[in-house]
Design a protein around this motif. Sequence first.
Motif, short mmCIF file in Angstrom:
data_model
loop_
_atom_site.label_atom_id
_atom_site.label_comp_id
_atom_site.label_asym_id
_atom_site.label_seq_id
_atom_site.Cartn_x
_atom_site.Cartn_y
_atom_site.Cartn_z
N ALA A 224 0.84 -1.19 0.00
CA ALA A 224 0.00 0.00 0.00
C ALA A 224 0.88 1.25 0.00
N VAL A 225 2.18 1.07 0.07
CA VAL A 225 3.10 2.20 0.22
C VAL A 225 4.03 2.25 -0.99
N PHE A 239 4.77 2.40 -8.55
CA PHE A 239 3.52 2.27 -7.79
C PHE A 239 2.48 3.27 -8.30
N ASP A 240 2.90 4.52 -8.45
CA ASP A 240 1.97 5.57 -8.88
C ASP A 240 1.37 5.22 -10.25
N ILE A 243 -1.03 1.97 -10.03
CA ILE A 243 -2.35 2.23 -9.42
C ILE A 243 -3.20 3.09 -10.36
N LEU A 244 -2.55 4.10 -10.95
CA LEU A 244 -3.25 4.95 -11.92
C LEU A 244 -3.76 4.10 -13.08
N LEU A 247 -6.83 2.14 -12.09
CA LEU A 247 -8.00 3.03 -12.03
C LEU A 247 -8.52 3.34 -13.44
N TRP A 276 -5.89 -2.62 2.45
CA TRP A 276 -5.83 -1.46 1.56
C TRP A 276 -6.52 -1.75 0.23
N ARG A 279 -10.27 -1.81 0.69
CA ARG A 279 -10.86 -0.50 0.93
C ARG A 279 -10.79 0.41 -0.29
N ASN A 280 -9.70 0.28 -1.06
CA ASN A 280 -9.47 1.24 -2.13
C ASN A 280 -9.85 0.76 -3.52
N VAL B 38 -12.15 10.36 2.59
CA VAL B 38 -13.31 9.49 2.37
C VAL B 38 -13.65 8.70 3.62
N TYR B 68 0.84 7.23 4.51
CA TYR B 68 0.71 7.07 3.06
C TYR B 68 -0.41 6.09 2.75
N ALA B 69 -0.40 4.95 3.45
CA ALA B 69 -1.43 3.94 3.19
C ALA B 69 -2.83 4.48 3.49
N HIS B 71 -3.73 7.57 2.93
CA HIS B 71 -3.95 8.75 2.07
C HIS B 71 -3.96 10.05 2.86
N GLN B 78 2.92 12.85 -7.41
CA GLN B 78 2.16 11.62 -7.66
C GLN B 78 0.70 11.95 -7.97
N LYS B 79 0.08 11.05 -8.73
CA LYS B 79 -1.31 11.27 -9.10
C LYS B 79 -2.25 10.21 -8.55
N ALA B 80 -1.73 8.99 -8.34
CA ALA B 80 -2.62 7.85 -8.09
C ALA B 80 -3.50 8.05 -6.86
N LEU B 84 -7.44 8.14 -6.77
CA LEU B 84 -8.13 7.13 -5.99
C LEU B 84 -9.15 7.79 -5.06
N ALA B 87 -12.04 9.08 -7.14
CA ALA B 87 -12.94 8.00 -7.58
C ALA B 87 -13.82 7.53 -6.43
N ARG B 88 -13.20 7.42 -5.26
CA ARG B 88 -13.96 6.92 -4.11
C ARG B 88 -15.00 7.93 -3.66
N ARG B 92 -19.02 7.50 -3.44
CA ARG B 92 -19.78 7.75 -2.20
C ARG B 92 -20.91 8.74 -2.42
N ASP B 341 -17.48 2.21 -0.02
CA ASP B 341 -17.78 3.46 -0.72
C ASP B 341 -19.08 3.36 -1.48
#
Lengths: 392, 482
Positions: A224-225, A239-240, A243-244, A247, A276, A279-280, B38, B68-69, B71, B78-80, B84, B87-88, B92, B341
């Motif tokens: 998650a990090v 990672f960035d 994940i992007l 999505l 994580w 949840r995400n 969120v 970080y985990a 948020h 960074q964008k993700a 995220l 989106a969440r 919701r 969500d």
Amino acid sequence: MTLPLYGTASQSAGFSSDKARSVLRLRSVDSAAERHVADFALARTPADIRRAIEADWPSILVVSDGSTDLPGQFTGQLVAVSPKYDYLADGDVIGFDHVSRKFRTLYRRNSAHNSFLVTERCNNYCLMCSQPPKDVDDRWILSEIKESLPLVDPATRGLTFTGGETLSDWEDFIAVLKECRDWLPETAIQVLTNGRAFADSRIVDAWKEIGHPNLMAAIPVYSAVDHVHDHVVQAKGAFDETILGILKLKDRGQRVEIRVVLHALTAPIIEDTGRWLARNVPFVDHVALMGLENTGFAIANDAMLWMDPVDYGDGLARAVDYLSAAGINVSVYNLPKCVLPKSVWPHALQSISDWKNGFVEECDGCDEKNACSGFFTTGRPRFSRGIRAITS
Amino acid sequence: MARFLSPETFRTATEDLSLLPFNFERTGANQYLVANMVGDFIRLTEDELSRLVDLRVRPGDGLYEKAYAAHLVSGANQKAQRQLLAARLRSRMSFLQQSTPLHIFVVTLRCEHSCPYCQVSRQSTDRSRFDMSEETAMRALDIAFASPTSRIKIEFQGGEPLLNFPLIRKIVAAAKQRSGKKLDFVIASNLALLDDAVLEFCKENNVLLSTSLDGPADLHNKNRPRPGANSHELAVAGIRRAREVLGPDWVGALMTTTEASLDRVDEIIDEYLQLGLDGIFLRPLSPFGFAIKTKQFAKYDAQKWLAFYERGLRRVLEINRQGTPFREFYATLLLTRMLSDRPIGYVDLRSPAGAGLGALVYNYDGSVFASDEGRMLAETGDDAFRLGHVERDSYNSLILSDKLIGAISSSLTQCAPECSTCVYESHCGADPVYHHATQGDALGIKPLSAFCARQKGIMGLLLDILENSPEDAAILRRWAAA
């Protein structure tokens, strides 16, 4: 135990020199199926060879030791391989290099675990990579795959594309996936990718355009990090992008599987990672939590990566709980049942490809053997101290 | 091996980090509860919170990983994580895409019950005065069908709506004749007048029955007097009969808490359990029925109610531990928001508020209200939530009325004092009608609000169980699962 999927033919004849390699499909001598120009009669005995010639087969592949003598009137193509490869059967496809006589088995019709290697190039350099990347021009592989697809049985249930990073030459690879849509619309197509390419909207739009009815991108997420994931895959910023990418795929309604390979850097935090993900990204289609295949870089990094699965079983069970509670379909791959908490068993699948799957002596007395993943026979297998026969 | 890079190589420099929005609340001498954008919760010590706020964190120090985990912190480039969160949040809030899914028709104000907690019923036999006319009903249907949502629920209320059953038949038939929307129907009835004709009608038209069950017979009959003092007997018989004829999923029961209920939550729950119902909704005392006395009284009340709620929730968990699946529905609602969500547009627990945007109420006389409680206020002379009248107004003129826009825009939790910085904001809602009723102001002063005290109290309780009681936590997580 491991099937030999590549080797060198003992003999070959009749291949032209204006083409470096060919893709061959094997057919029973007596096959009544319509013949394709790539079809070779599969002969195991001199009698098979005779019948093949009588049946006007222009191309023959012989599985036999010793040299094969063909009657003088046969002017077609011949390939002879040693009995080590006697698993070859009707419908299988091999790639054959004319000059070196090297061949690789590309597709076995009777296997549930067919995969095509797309490239050996990759923009990640994972610490445990089972297929260490090479920076070589191997674009010929994509042409070989294109040539193979029309030969694959359309009733094949699943086909995996692996690498390297499969999207290294994304335009060419997406063209291959479009061929899959046309030739193999009934087949579940799984693409192993690090997902970074999908951060680019052009690529994810092109992926959506493919329109194969059953296409899944299988993408690894190790933590998650950010820096923990980036260290595992040895690429800053991965990672960035990954994940992007996930999505963007889901935003376009594409199917995504998340894969977590479990080793000493990822397994101790698997509960956090599972929570994580739950949840995400509960909208992903599948999460696979996977035991490590001790081969390739995993052997070189053994001291950094080895962790006995019995030492992370509890965290794994909690990760599975979180993911299931979020409604995510979750599976555990490559880990024998005896090293897993019982709550995880319903998720533990026979996942190891048939050609590299094995058991140890202890397994003989185990009640669960038939429903167990067993072990990798590749590389240098490491065994958990928890291995034991399960008896009622 | 030299060609592999060390973990340090991949760590973002502290100067390239940036904070993401979060709320927090002190929960102990050295402990803070922190919620991201969120509503995911984590606990931080005072030192950790200060270091985080000052960005005195660096990858590898443990706090960075935690933040970080969750948020709370991101790389500036960074964008993700931002995508995220977006989106969440979009998921919701997506209940907003369905404007006014609920339309309440008060088909009569007459009732054969005389519950003291009810402010709206009239025990009159004067049909002409207190029944909705067909003309009014058809105008109300015009408005309901003009709402943009593709699916509407029409709920019949009263009074006792079965006292005007012929109009219910007409409305259902007329609604079904109109095309373009999926329809759900609910009759909110005390079931005293339930007969085979009603049941047959419900079965034919997929009409859900919703009734009141306040607990054991003596408590129920005390809360809900009627001639013959047999309200409980009739309600229980009605529930049984409806389950038999319509199926167990087609009849639900709601309880109202009164002061007489406060010591008897176990018995109330057992009553629901014995009837084979799959859960109970432990509802707060309504400020509309009970006389609203002082603000202090309201707060004191909230504490008493929370104690009642906690006893009830723990009893429900015990029932589950003993092997019978049984839910508390308010906890289920909150847990769904806390642990997923999925969009929850529950009328009383959303921001922007559900008044008007979530539901419209068509009174027997044609007046249109932003909520059922708004109608009750009008009975005591307060027209703050009377948006208009079916004869003079359209869906648009009601929804865009100054009254509604004023109430909703002034009560948004996302920007209200106390709410916007509240650690529970993501899971809470605006209740302008309640705050208008208790404090004379749609926004209200939240430290004086029993609504606020209840919300914080229940969410704190749920978090405590989720964090500290693994067996019960597993049960709660199941409630929130899809």
